[in-house]
Motif scaffolding. Sequence first.
Motif, PDB file in Angstrom:
ATOM      1  N   GLN A   1     -23.575 -19.168 -15.584  1.00  0.00           N
ATOM      2  CA  GLN A   1     -22.713 -19.181 -14.421  1.00  0.00           C
ATOM      3  C   GLN A   1     -22.226 -17.762 -14.138  1.00  0.00           C
ATOM      4  O   GLN A   1     -21.839 -17.031 -15.038  1.00  0.00           O
ATOM      5  CB  GLN A   1     -21.530 -20.107 -14.640  1.00  0.00           C
ATOM      6  N   VAL A   2     -22.222 -17.420 -12.856  1.00  0.00           N
ATOM      7  CA  VAL A   2     -21.785 -16.086 -12.469  1.00  0.00           C
ATOM      8  C   VAL A   2     -20.283 -15.960 -12.648  1.00  0.00           C
ATOM      9  O   VAL A   2     -19.509 -16.838 -12.254  1.00  0.00           O
ATOM     10  CB  VAL A   2     -22.170 -15.806 -11.006  1.00  0.00           C
ATOM     11  N   GLN A   3     -19.880 -14.848 -13.224  1.00  0.00           N
ATOM     12  CA  GLN A   3     -18.459 -14.545 -13.375  1.00  0.00           C
ATOM     13  C   GLN A   3     -18.160 -13.205 -12.729  1.00  0.00           C
ATOM     14  O   GLN A   3     -18.976 -12.275 -12.796  1.00  0.00           O
ATOM     15  CB  GLN A   3     -18.064 -14.531 -14.848  1.00  0.00           C
ATOM     16  N   LEU A   4     -16.994 -13.118 -12.104  1.00  0.00           N
ATOM     17  CA  LEU A   4     -16.579 -11.915 -11.411  1.00  0.00           C
ATOM     18  C   LEU A   4     -15.244 -11.450 -11.973  1.00  0.00           C
ATOM     19  O   LEU A   4     -14.348 -12.274 -12.201  1.00  0.00           O
ATOM     20  CB  LEU A   4     -16.438 -12.171  -9.911  1.00  0.00           C
ATOM     21  N   GLN A   5     -15.129 -10.163 -12.188  1.00  0.00           N
ATOM     22  CA  GLN A   5     -13.904  -9.595 -12.720  1.00  0.00           C
ATOM     23  C   GLN A   5     -13.498  -8.395 -11.895  1.00  0.00           C
ATOM     24  O   GLN A   5     -14.222  -7.408 -11.819  1.00  0.00           O
ATOM     25  CB  GLN A   5     -14.094  -9.180 -14.179  1.00  0.00           C
ATOM     26  N   GLU A   6     -12.313  -8.487 -11.278  1.00  0.00           N
ATOM     27  CA  GLU A   6     -11.809  -7.378 -10.483  1.00  0.00           C
ATOM     28  C   GLU A   6     -11.040  -6.400 -11.367  1.00  0.00           C
ATOM     29  O   GLU A   6     -10.393  -6.811 -12.356  1.00  0.00           O
ATOM     30  CB  GLU A   6     -10.866  -7.878  -9.382  1.00  0.00           C
ATOM     31  N   SER A   7     -11.077  -5.149 -11.004  1.00  0.00           N
ATOM     32  CA  SER A   7     -10.263  -4.141 -11.678  1.00  0.00           C
ATOM     33  C   SER A   7      -9.784  -3.127 -10.658  1.00  0.00           C
ATOM     34  O   SER A   7     -10.486  -2.828  -9.679  1.00  0.00           O
ATOM     35  CB  SER A   7     -11.052  -3.450 -12.802  1.00  0.00           C
ATOM     36  N   GLY A   8      -8.571  -2.651 -10.893  1.00  0.00           N
ATOM     37  CA  GLY A   8      -7.986  -1.712  -9.957  1.00  0.00           C
ATOM     38  C   GLY A   8      -6.742  -1.081 -10.533  1.00  0.00           C
ATOM     39  O   GLY A   8      -6.364  -1.347 -11.673  1.00  0.00           O
ATOM     40  N   PRO A   9      -6.055  -0.268  -9.750  1.00  0.00           N
ATOM     41  CA  PRO A   9      -4.952   0.550 -10.272  1.00  0.00           C
ATOM     42  C   PRO A   9      -3.627  -0.183 -10.443  1.00  0.00           C
ATOM     43  O   PRO A   9      -2.752   0.298 -11.140  1.00  0.00           O
ATOM     44  CB  PRO A   9      -4.824   1.661  -9.236  1.00  0.00           C
ATOM     45  N   GLY A  10      -3.468  -1.297  -9.757  1.00  0.00           N
ATOM     46  CA  GLY A  10      -2.203  -2.013  -9.848  1.00  0.00           C
ATOM     47  C   GLY A  10      -1.143  -1.477  -8.888  1.00  0.00           C
ATOM     48  O   GLY A  10      -0.594  -2.217  -8.081  1.00  0.00           O
ATOM     49  N   LEU A  11      -0.842  -0.210  -8.994  1.00  0.00           N
ATOM     50  CA  LEU A  11       0.180   0.413  -8.156  1.00  0.00           C
ATOM     51  C   LEU A  11      -0.405   1.645  -7.479  1.00  0.00           C
ATOM     52  O   LEU A  11      -1.024   2.490  -8.148  1.00  0.00           O
ATOM     53  CB  LEU A  11       1.390   0.809  -8.997  1.00  0.00           C
ATOM     54  N   VAL A  12      -0.212   1.710  -6.168  1.00  0.00           N
ATOM     55  CA  VAL A  12      -0.714   2.842  -5.392  1.00  0.00           C
ATOM     56  C   VAL A  12       0.408   3.328  -4.481  1.00  0.00           C
ATOM     57  O   VAL A  12       1.150   2.509  -3.916  1.00  0.00           O
ATOM     58  CB  VAL A  12      -1.937   2.439  -4.528  1.00  0.00           C
ATOM     59  N   GLU A  13       0.504   4.621  -4.321  1.00  0.00           N
ATOM     60  CA  GLU A  13       1.523   5.180  -3.431  1.00  0.00           C
ATOM     61  C   GLU A  13       1.030   5.147  -1.983  1.00  0.00           C
ATOM     62  O   GLU A  13      -0.178   5.261  -1.725  1.00  0.00           O
ATOM     63  CB  GLU A  13       1.858   6.606  -3.835  1.00  0.00           C
ATOM     64  N   PRO A  14       1.945   4.982  -1.058  1.00  0.00           N
ATOM     65  CA  PRO A  14       1.553   4.991   0.357  1.00  0.00           C
ATOM     66  C   PRO A  14       0.806   6.268   0.719  1.00  0.00           C
ATOM     67  O   PRO A  14       1.084   7.344   0.174  1.00  0.00           O
ATOM     68  CB  PRO A  14       2.903   4.925   1.084  1.00  0.00           C
TER      69      PRO A  14
ATOM     70  N   SER B   1     -18.159 -18.703  -6.262  1.00  0.00           N
ATOM     71  CA  SER B   1     -17.458 -18.218  -7.444  1.00  0.00           C
ATOM     72  C   SER B   1     -16.444 -17.173  -7.017  1.00  0.00           C
ATOM     73  O   SER B   1     -16.694 -16.423  -6.066  1.00  0.00           O
ATOM     74  CB  SER B   1     -18.451 -17.613  -8.451  1.00  0.00           C
ATOM     75  N   TRP B   2     -15.314 -17.175  -7.699  1.00  0.00           N
ATOM     76  CA  TRP B   2     -14.242 -16.227  -7.420  1.00  0.00           C
ATOM     77  C   TRP B   2     -13.808 -15.537  -8.701  1.00  0.00           C
ATOM     78  O   TRP B   2     -13.835 -16.135  -9.785  1.00  0.00           O
ATOM     79  CB  TRP B   2     -13.014 -16.958  -6.862  1.00  0.00           C
ATOM     80  N   GLY B   3     -13.375 -14.303  -8.561  1.00  0.00           N
ATOM     81  CA  GLY B   3     -12.695 -13.658  -9.664  1.00  0.00           C
ATOM     82  C   GLY B   3     -11.262 -14.154  -9.738  1.00  0.00           C
ATOM     83  O   GLY B   3     -10.802 -14.892  -8.860  1.00  0.00           O
ATOM     84  N   GLN B   4     -10.554 -13.763 -10.744  1.00  0.00           N
ATOM     85  CA  GLN B   4      -9.181 -14.220 -10.916  1.00  0.00           C
ATOM     86  C   GLN B   4      -8.202 -13.452 -10.034  1.00  0.00           C
ATOM     87  O   GLN B   4      -7.056 -13.874  -9.862  1.00  0.00           O
ATOM     88  CB  GLN B   4      -8.752 -14.087 -12.372  1.00  0.00           C
ATOM     89  N   GLY B   5      -8.660 -12.349  -9.459  1.00  0.00           N
ATOM     90  CA  GLY B   5      -7.814 -11.556  -8.580  1.00  0.00           C
ATOM     91  C   GLY B   5      -7.089 -10.454  -9.322  1.00  0.00           C
ATOM     92  O   GLY B   5      -6.798 -10.567 -10.516  1.00  0.00           O
ATOM     93  N   THR B   6      -6.787  -9.395  -8.592  1.00  0.00           N
ATOM     94  CA  THR B   6      -6.018  -8.297  -9.161  1.00  0.00           C
ATOM     95  C   THR B   6      -4.897  -7.922  -8.187  1.00  0.00           C
ATOM     96  O   THR B   6      -5.144  -7.773  -6.989  1.00  0.00           O
ATOM     97  CB  THR B   6      -6.901  -7.089  -9.490  1.00  0.00           C
ATOM     98  N   GLN B   7      -3.698  -7.812  -8.701  1.00  0.00           N
ATOM     99  CA  GLN B   7      -2.553  -7.479  -7.872  1.00  0.00           C
ATOM    100  C   GLN B   7      -2.542  -5.986  -7.580  1.00  0.00           C
ATOM    101  O   GLN B   7      -2.682  -5.166  -8.497  1.00  0.00           O
ATOM    102  CB  GLN B   7      -1.254  -7.864  -8.587  1.00  0.00           C
ATOM    103  N   VAL B   8      -2.361  -5.666  -6.307  1.00  0.00           N
ATOM    104  CA  VAL B   8      -2.187  -4.274  -5.899  1.00  0.00           C
ATOM    105  C   VAL B   8      -0.870  -4.170  -5.142  1.00  0.00           C
ATOM    106  O   VAL B   8      -0.637  -4.922  -4.192  1.00  0.00           O
ATOM    107  CB  VAL B   8      -3.346  -3.793  -5.011  1.00  0.00           C
ATOM    108  N   THR B   9      -0.037  -3.281  -5.574  1.00  0.00           N
ATOM    109  CA  THR B   9       1.238  -3.025  -4.905  1.00  0.00           C
ATOM    110  C   THR B   9       1.240  -1.604  -4.382  1.00  0.00           C
ATOM    111  O   THR B   9       0.933  -0.659  -5.123  1.00  0.00           O
ATOM    112  CB  THR B   9       2.410  -3.233  -5.871  1.00  0.00           C
ATOM    113  N   VAL B  10       1.571  -1.479  -3.101  1.00  0.00           N
ATOM    114  CA  VAL B  10       1.678  -0.156  -2.491  1.00  0.00           C
ATOM    115  C   VAL B  10       3.164   0.187  -2.364  1.00  0.00           C
ATOM    116  O   VAL B  10       3.893  -0.467  -1.600  1.00  0.00           O
ATOM    117  CB  VAL B  10       0.994  -0.108  -1.122  1.00  0.00           C
ATOM    118  N   SER B  11       3.574   1.180  -3.113  1.00  0.00           N
ATOM    119  CA  SER B  11       4.995   1.522  -3.159  1.00  0.00           C
ATOM    120  C   SER B  11       5.167   2.913  -3.747  1.00  0.00           C
ATOM    121  O   SER B  11       4.327   3.392  -4.514  1.00  0.00           O
ATOM    122  CB  SER B  11       5.756   0.503  -4.011  1.00  0.00           C
ATOM    123  N   THR B  12       6.293   3.529  -3.396  1.00  0.00           N
ATOM    124  CA  THR B  12       6.609   4.840  -3.987  1.00  0.00           C
ATOM    125  C   THR B  12       7.260   4.660  -5.341  1.00  0.00           C
ATOM    126  O   THR B  12       7.778   3.650  -5.702  1.00  0.00           O
ATOM    127  CB  THR B  12       7.558   5.620  -3.073  1.00  0.00           C
TER     128      THR B  12
END
Length: 119
Positions: free
Chosen positions: A1-14, A108-119
């Motif tokens: 079964q295909v599995q997907l995994q997202e990855s990212g920075p979590g917090l990014v500045e405007p 199929s979906w990944g579990q998702g990754t939260q991204v917050t844009v904030s200073t």
Amino acid sequence: QVQLQESGPGLVEPSQALSLTCTVSGGSITTNYAYWSWIRQSPGKGLEWIAHMAFEGSTYVNPSLSRRTSISRDTSKNQITVQLSSVTPEDTAVYYCALRGPDGGYRSWGQGTQVTVST
């Protein structure tokens, strides 16, 4: 079964750029008629489709985001990457990677990754 995994920075500045990677296992991103999508859900809002990368390498980006969005792939790593430039707090969301089949249904979906844009 295909599995997907997202990855990212979590917090990014405007005004900065956001890069998210989807790593696929259990199948190849070049499998015929596989369409790899990036989708997001902002707080209190519905799902918003961002872009997709097709099995043969063609791409399509949501016109509302096209001026600052790009999507690419690394077939050697079986990864799909989406980049958004000039992010604002409105880009705060959970970002999902998903596999869509030729019938248009998401398989199929990944579990998702939260991204917050904030200073």
